[in-house]
Design an enzyme around this catalytic site. Sequence first.
Site, mmCIF file in Angstrom:
data_model
loop_
_atom_site.group_PDB
_atom_site.id
_atom_site.type_symbol
_atom_site.label_atom_id
_atom_site.label_comp_id
_atom_site.label_asym_id
_atom_site.label_seq_id
_atom_site.Cartn_x
_atom_site.Cartn_y
_atom_site.Cartn_z
ATOM 1 N N GLU A 49 0.914 -0.830 0.358
ATOM 2 C CA GLU A 49 0.304 -0.101 0.027
ATOM 3 C C GLU A 49 0.792 0.876 0.328
ATOM 4 O OE1 GLU A 49 -2.482 0.999 3.508
ATOM 5 O OE2 GLU A 49 -3.622 2.160 1.749
ATOM 6 N N ASN A 376 -12.226 -2.753 0.486
ATOM 7 C CA ASN A 376 -11.094 -3.508 1.501
ATOM 8 C C ASN A 376 -11.222 -4.004 2.812
ATOM 9 O OD1 ASN A 376 -7.963 -3.049 2.981
ATOM 10 N ND2 ASN A 376 -9.081 -1.001 3.989
ATOM 11 N N GLU A 377 -11.826 -2.749 4.247
ATOM 12 C CA GLU A 377 -11.806 -3.130 5.042
ATOM 13 C C GLU A 377 -12.996 -2.735 5.621
ATOM 14 O OE1 GLU A 377 -9.600 -0.649 8.524
ATOM 15 O OE2 GLU A 377 -7.842 -2.754 7.743
HETATM 16 O O1 AHR Z 1 -2.178 -1.364 6.951
HETATM 17 C C1 AHR Z 1 -2.338 -0.100 7.136
HETATM 18 C C2 AHR Z 1 -3.926 0.220 6.480
HETATM 19 O O2 AHR Z 1 -4.926 -0.669 7.733
HETATM 20 C C3 AHR Z 1 -4.475 0.203 5.943
HETATM 21 O O3 AHR Z 1 -4.419 0.826 4.578
HETATM 22 C C4 AHR Z 1 -5.924 -0.798 6.181
HETATM 23 O O4 AHR Z 1 -6.444 -1.197 5.294
HETATM 24 C C5 AHR Z 1 -5.684 -1.326 7.804
HETATM 25 O O5 AHR Z 1 -6.751 -0.186 8.500
#
Ligand code: AHR
Length: 661
Positions: A49, A376-377
């Site tokens: 990332e 993603n999350e």
């Molecule tokens: O890895 C850092 C962050 O942690 C990522 O961007 C996210 O997916 C998670 O909250």
Amino acid sequence: MKKNLFLALIICCGITSFISTNAQINQFVIQTNKIGSEIQPTMYGLFFEDINYAADGGLYAELIKNRSFEFPDNFMGWKIFGKVSLKYDGPFEKNPHYVRLEYPGHDHKRTGLQNEGYFGIGVEQGKEYRFSVWARVANDASKIRIQLIDESSMKEQQAVASQDLIIDSKEWKKYQLILKPSETVSKGQLRIFLESKNPIDLEHISLFPVDTWKGHENGLRKDLAQALYDIHPGVLRFPGGCIVEGTDLNTRYNWKNSIGPVENRPLNENRWQYTFPHRFFPDYFQSYGLGFYEYFILAEEIGAEPLPVLSCGLACQFQNNDSSAHVPVCDLGSYIQDALDLIEFANGDVHTKWGKIRSEMGHPQPFNLKFIAVGNEQWGKEYVDRLQPFVEAIRKAYPNINIIGGSGPGSEGDQFDYLWPQMKKLKVDLVDEHFYRPENWFLSQGARYDSYDRKGPKVFAGEYACHGTGKKWNHFYTSLLEAAFMTGMERNADVVHMATYAPLFAHVDGWQWRPDMIWFDNLRSVKTVSYYVQQLYSQHKGTNVLPMTMNNKPICGAPDQNGLFASSVWDKNTNEIIVKIVNTSSQPQQIDLSFPALKKKETLSGGKLITLSSDNLDGENTLDNPLAIVPKYSEFDFAGNHLNINVNPYTFVIYSFKFHK
Ligand code: AHR
């Protein structure tokens, strides 16, 4: 008298317990006759990332910040002097700004501009750096002088590299030259002077080391890419993380903006500008120079399956409570189309719209994409409602693509408990789990996957790291606990199909999050102990699980197991049995490792022994001392079917036995 008796009793009890602790032999049994589940080739992987300046300023080897003058403050990263003006009708539609350098008149000394790079520009003595610029002149030819200077000595005559460039085209044209510094400078700057009276227009001012990973011109920093390759990763997840979602939908990662000629990839704000108010980075943008095409190429070159993550239409939920911040389900059409087009970009033949673009970029062969993650999350019903139409559309158009859904930001809890059953209902292929958790969590989760449903979606541990309580930096103990926890992933290879530590990279001068796997400055990089743990697992992952027990139970750090974690695998390619043992306790542990099920003609002999340990639980590898804690390699002898071993406190060992038949 009474006092003496009491003391004697204490000493006696102490000795008894010392004797019993040390005398206890932990019986580990490896069942060589029960070759178990296949270990997926996607184990163990990488999650990239653009956080901590991992892309621009990091892996992406461009050394110039704001090369196209598109930051909201167009001269951010630049110092200008003399007569420099900003124009916005340049040759690249999506990056229209450029600069005009004009003769400043007799009163002023010179016209020029100077770029500070990312925390300075690092260059090495004798190496080659490719400077390039798009330029034109209004009428007659003109000249610029390009210099690399040491920030600490700003005098022109002390430039570590200097060259002149004649610009003679009235049309926009790309010019380039090679600079060879006479000295190594870690925080240099690039300076450009106008050397004639004729004005010049400059756009997309770029500087790359010539020696990039695999020599690509729009390339990657060699030491950092090499470190990725050296893991032997099974999968590469990209481009995030929260940047997939964006601070708002406008700033989400838009893969279509990240392909095509780099000069025309529009700038995007980086969501990690904002995370921690005390470390605010107003100059953190994404040039998209490292875009989806480059990610696919990187995956191919490091031997990993590419795993792109796309926005599901939800902006970062941590930052956006209001439902109006997200795309309504009924308006998801273009987002779903982005996912379908991406699959075509990766796999379509050269006659398809997106396959043709890939081919024109230099890769006519498909990338053979097998996995895609949507969201993603994310969490809540809003996620499930959005994921569903993606799943339907992808299944219909590309039934062989594996779809990855998520289980939210927590390793357990309400969202996690809600999302897993929802993912099963949607029949996604894998569920992404994230866990940045403290020491006691990692110590207690050795059996986490033992009870997972064998028939549901598989697990992708997509982001995890042990975050020390009050010690949120990379240090030996937390890495050791990651190694311990990973025995449980390995034992449960039928359920856990992918695992990627996170985050991957951090610039020492520009991090937003730690711990991270690899740290770097402008010239150097250091692999943390967590890196070595990942590498040891990846390089010794074997092909099949071999059941291994202690008192008939998996060895997972259970309360009666003396802080021991262990797993074993069979490698059918190398004919090895590989045993990983982690002693998380403060006591040495005696282990009797036995192979009672060896058949008559089967024998084992000794092989490689790897030990990862440190006298200092807080110890770490640093840029100045990068090899402080590294795996030590040796050999061990073995015959028969028992090995008595003593594993030191806080130690990770790997024994590779050679198997003969
Ligand atoms: O890895 C850092 C962050 O942690 C990522 O961007 C996210 O997916 C998670 O909250």
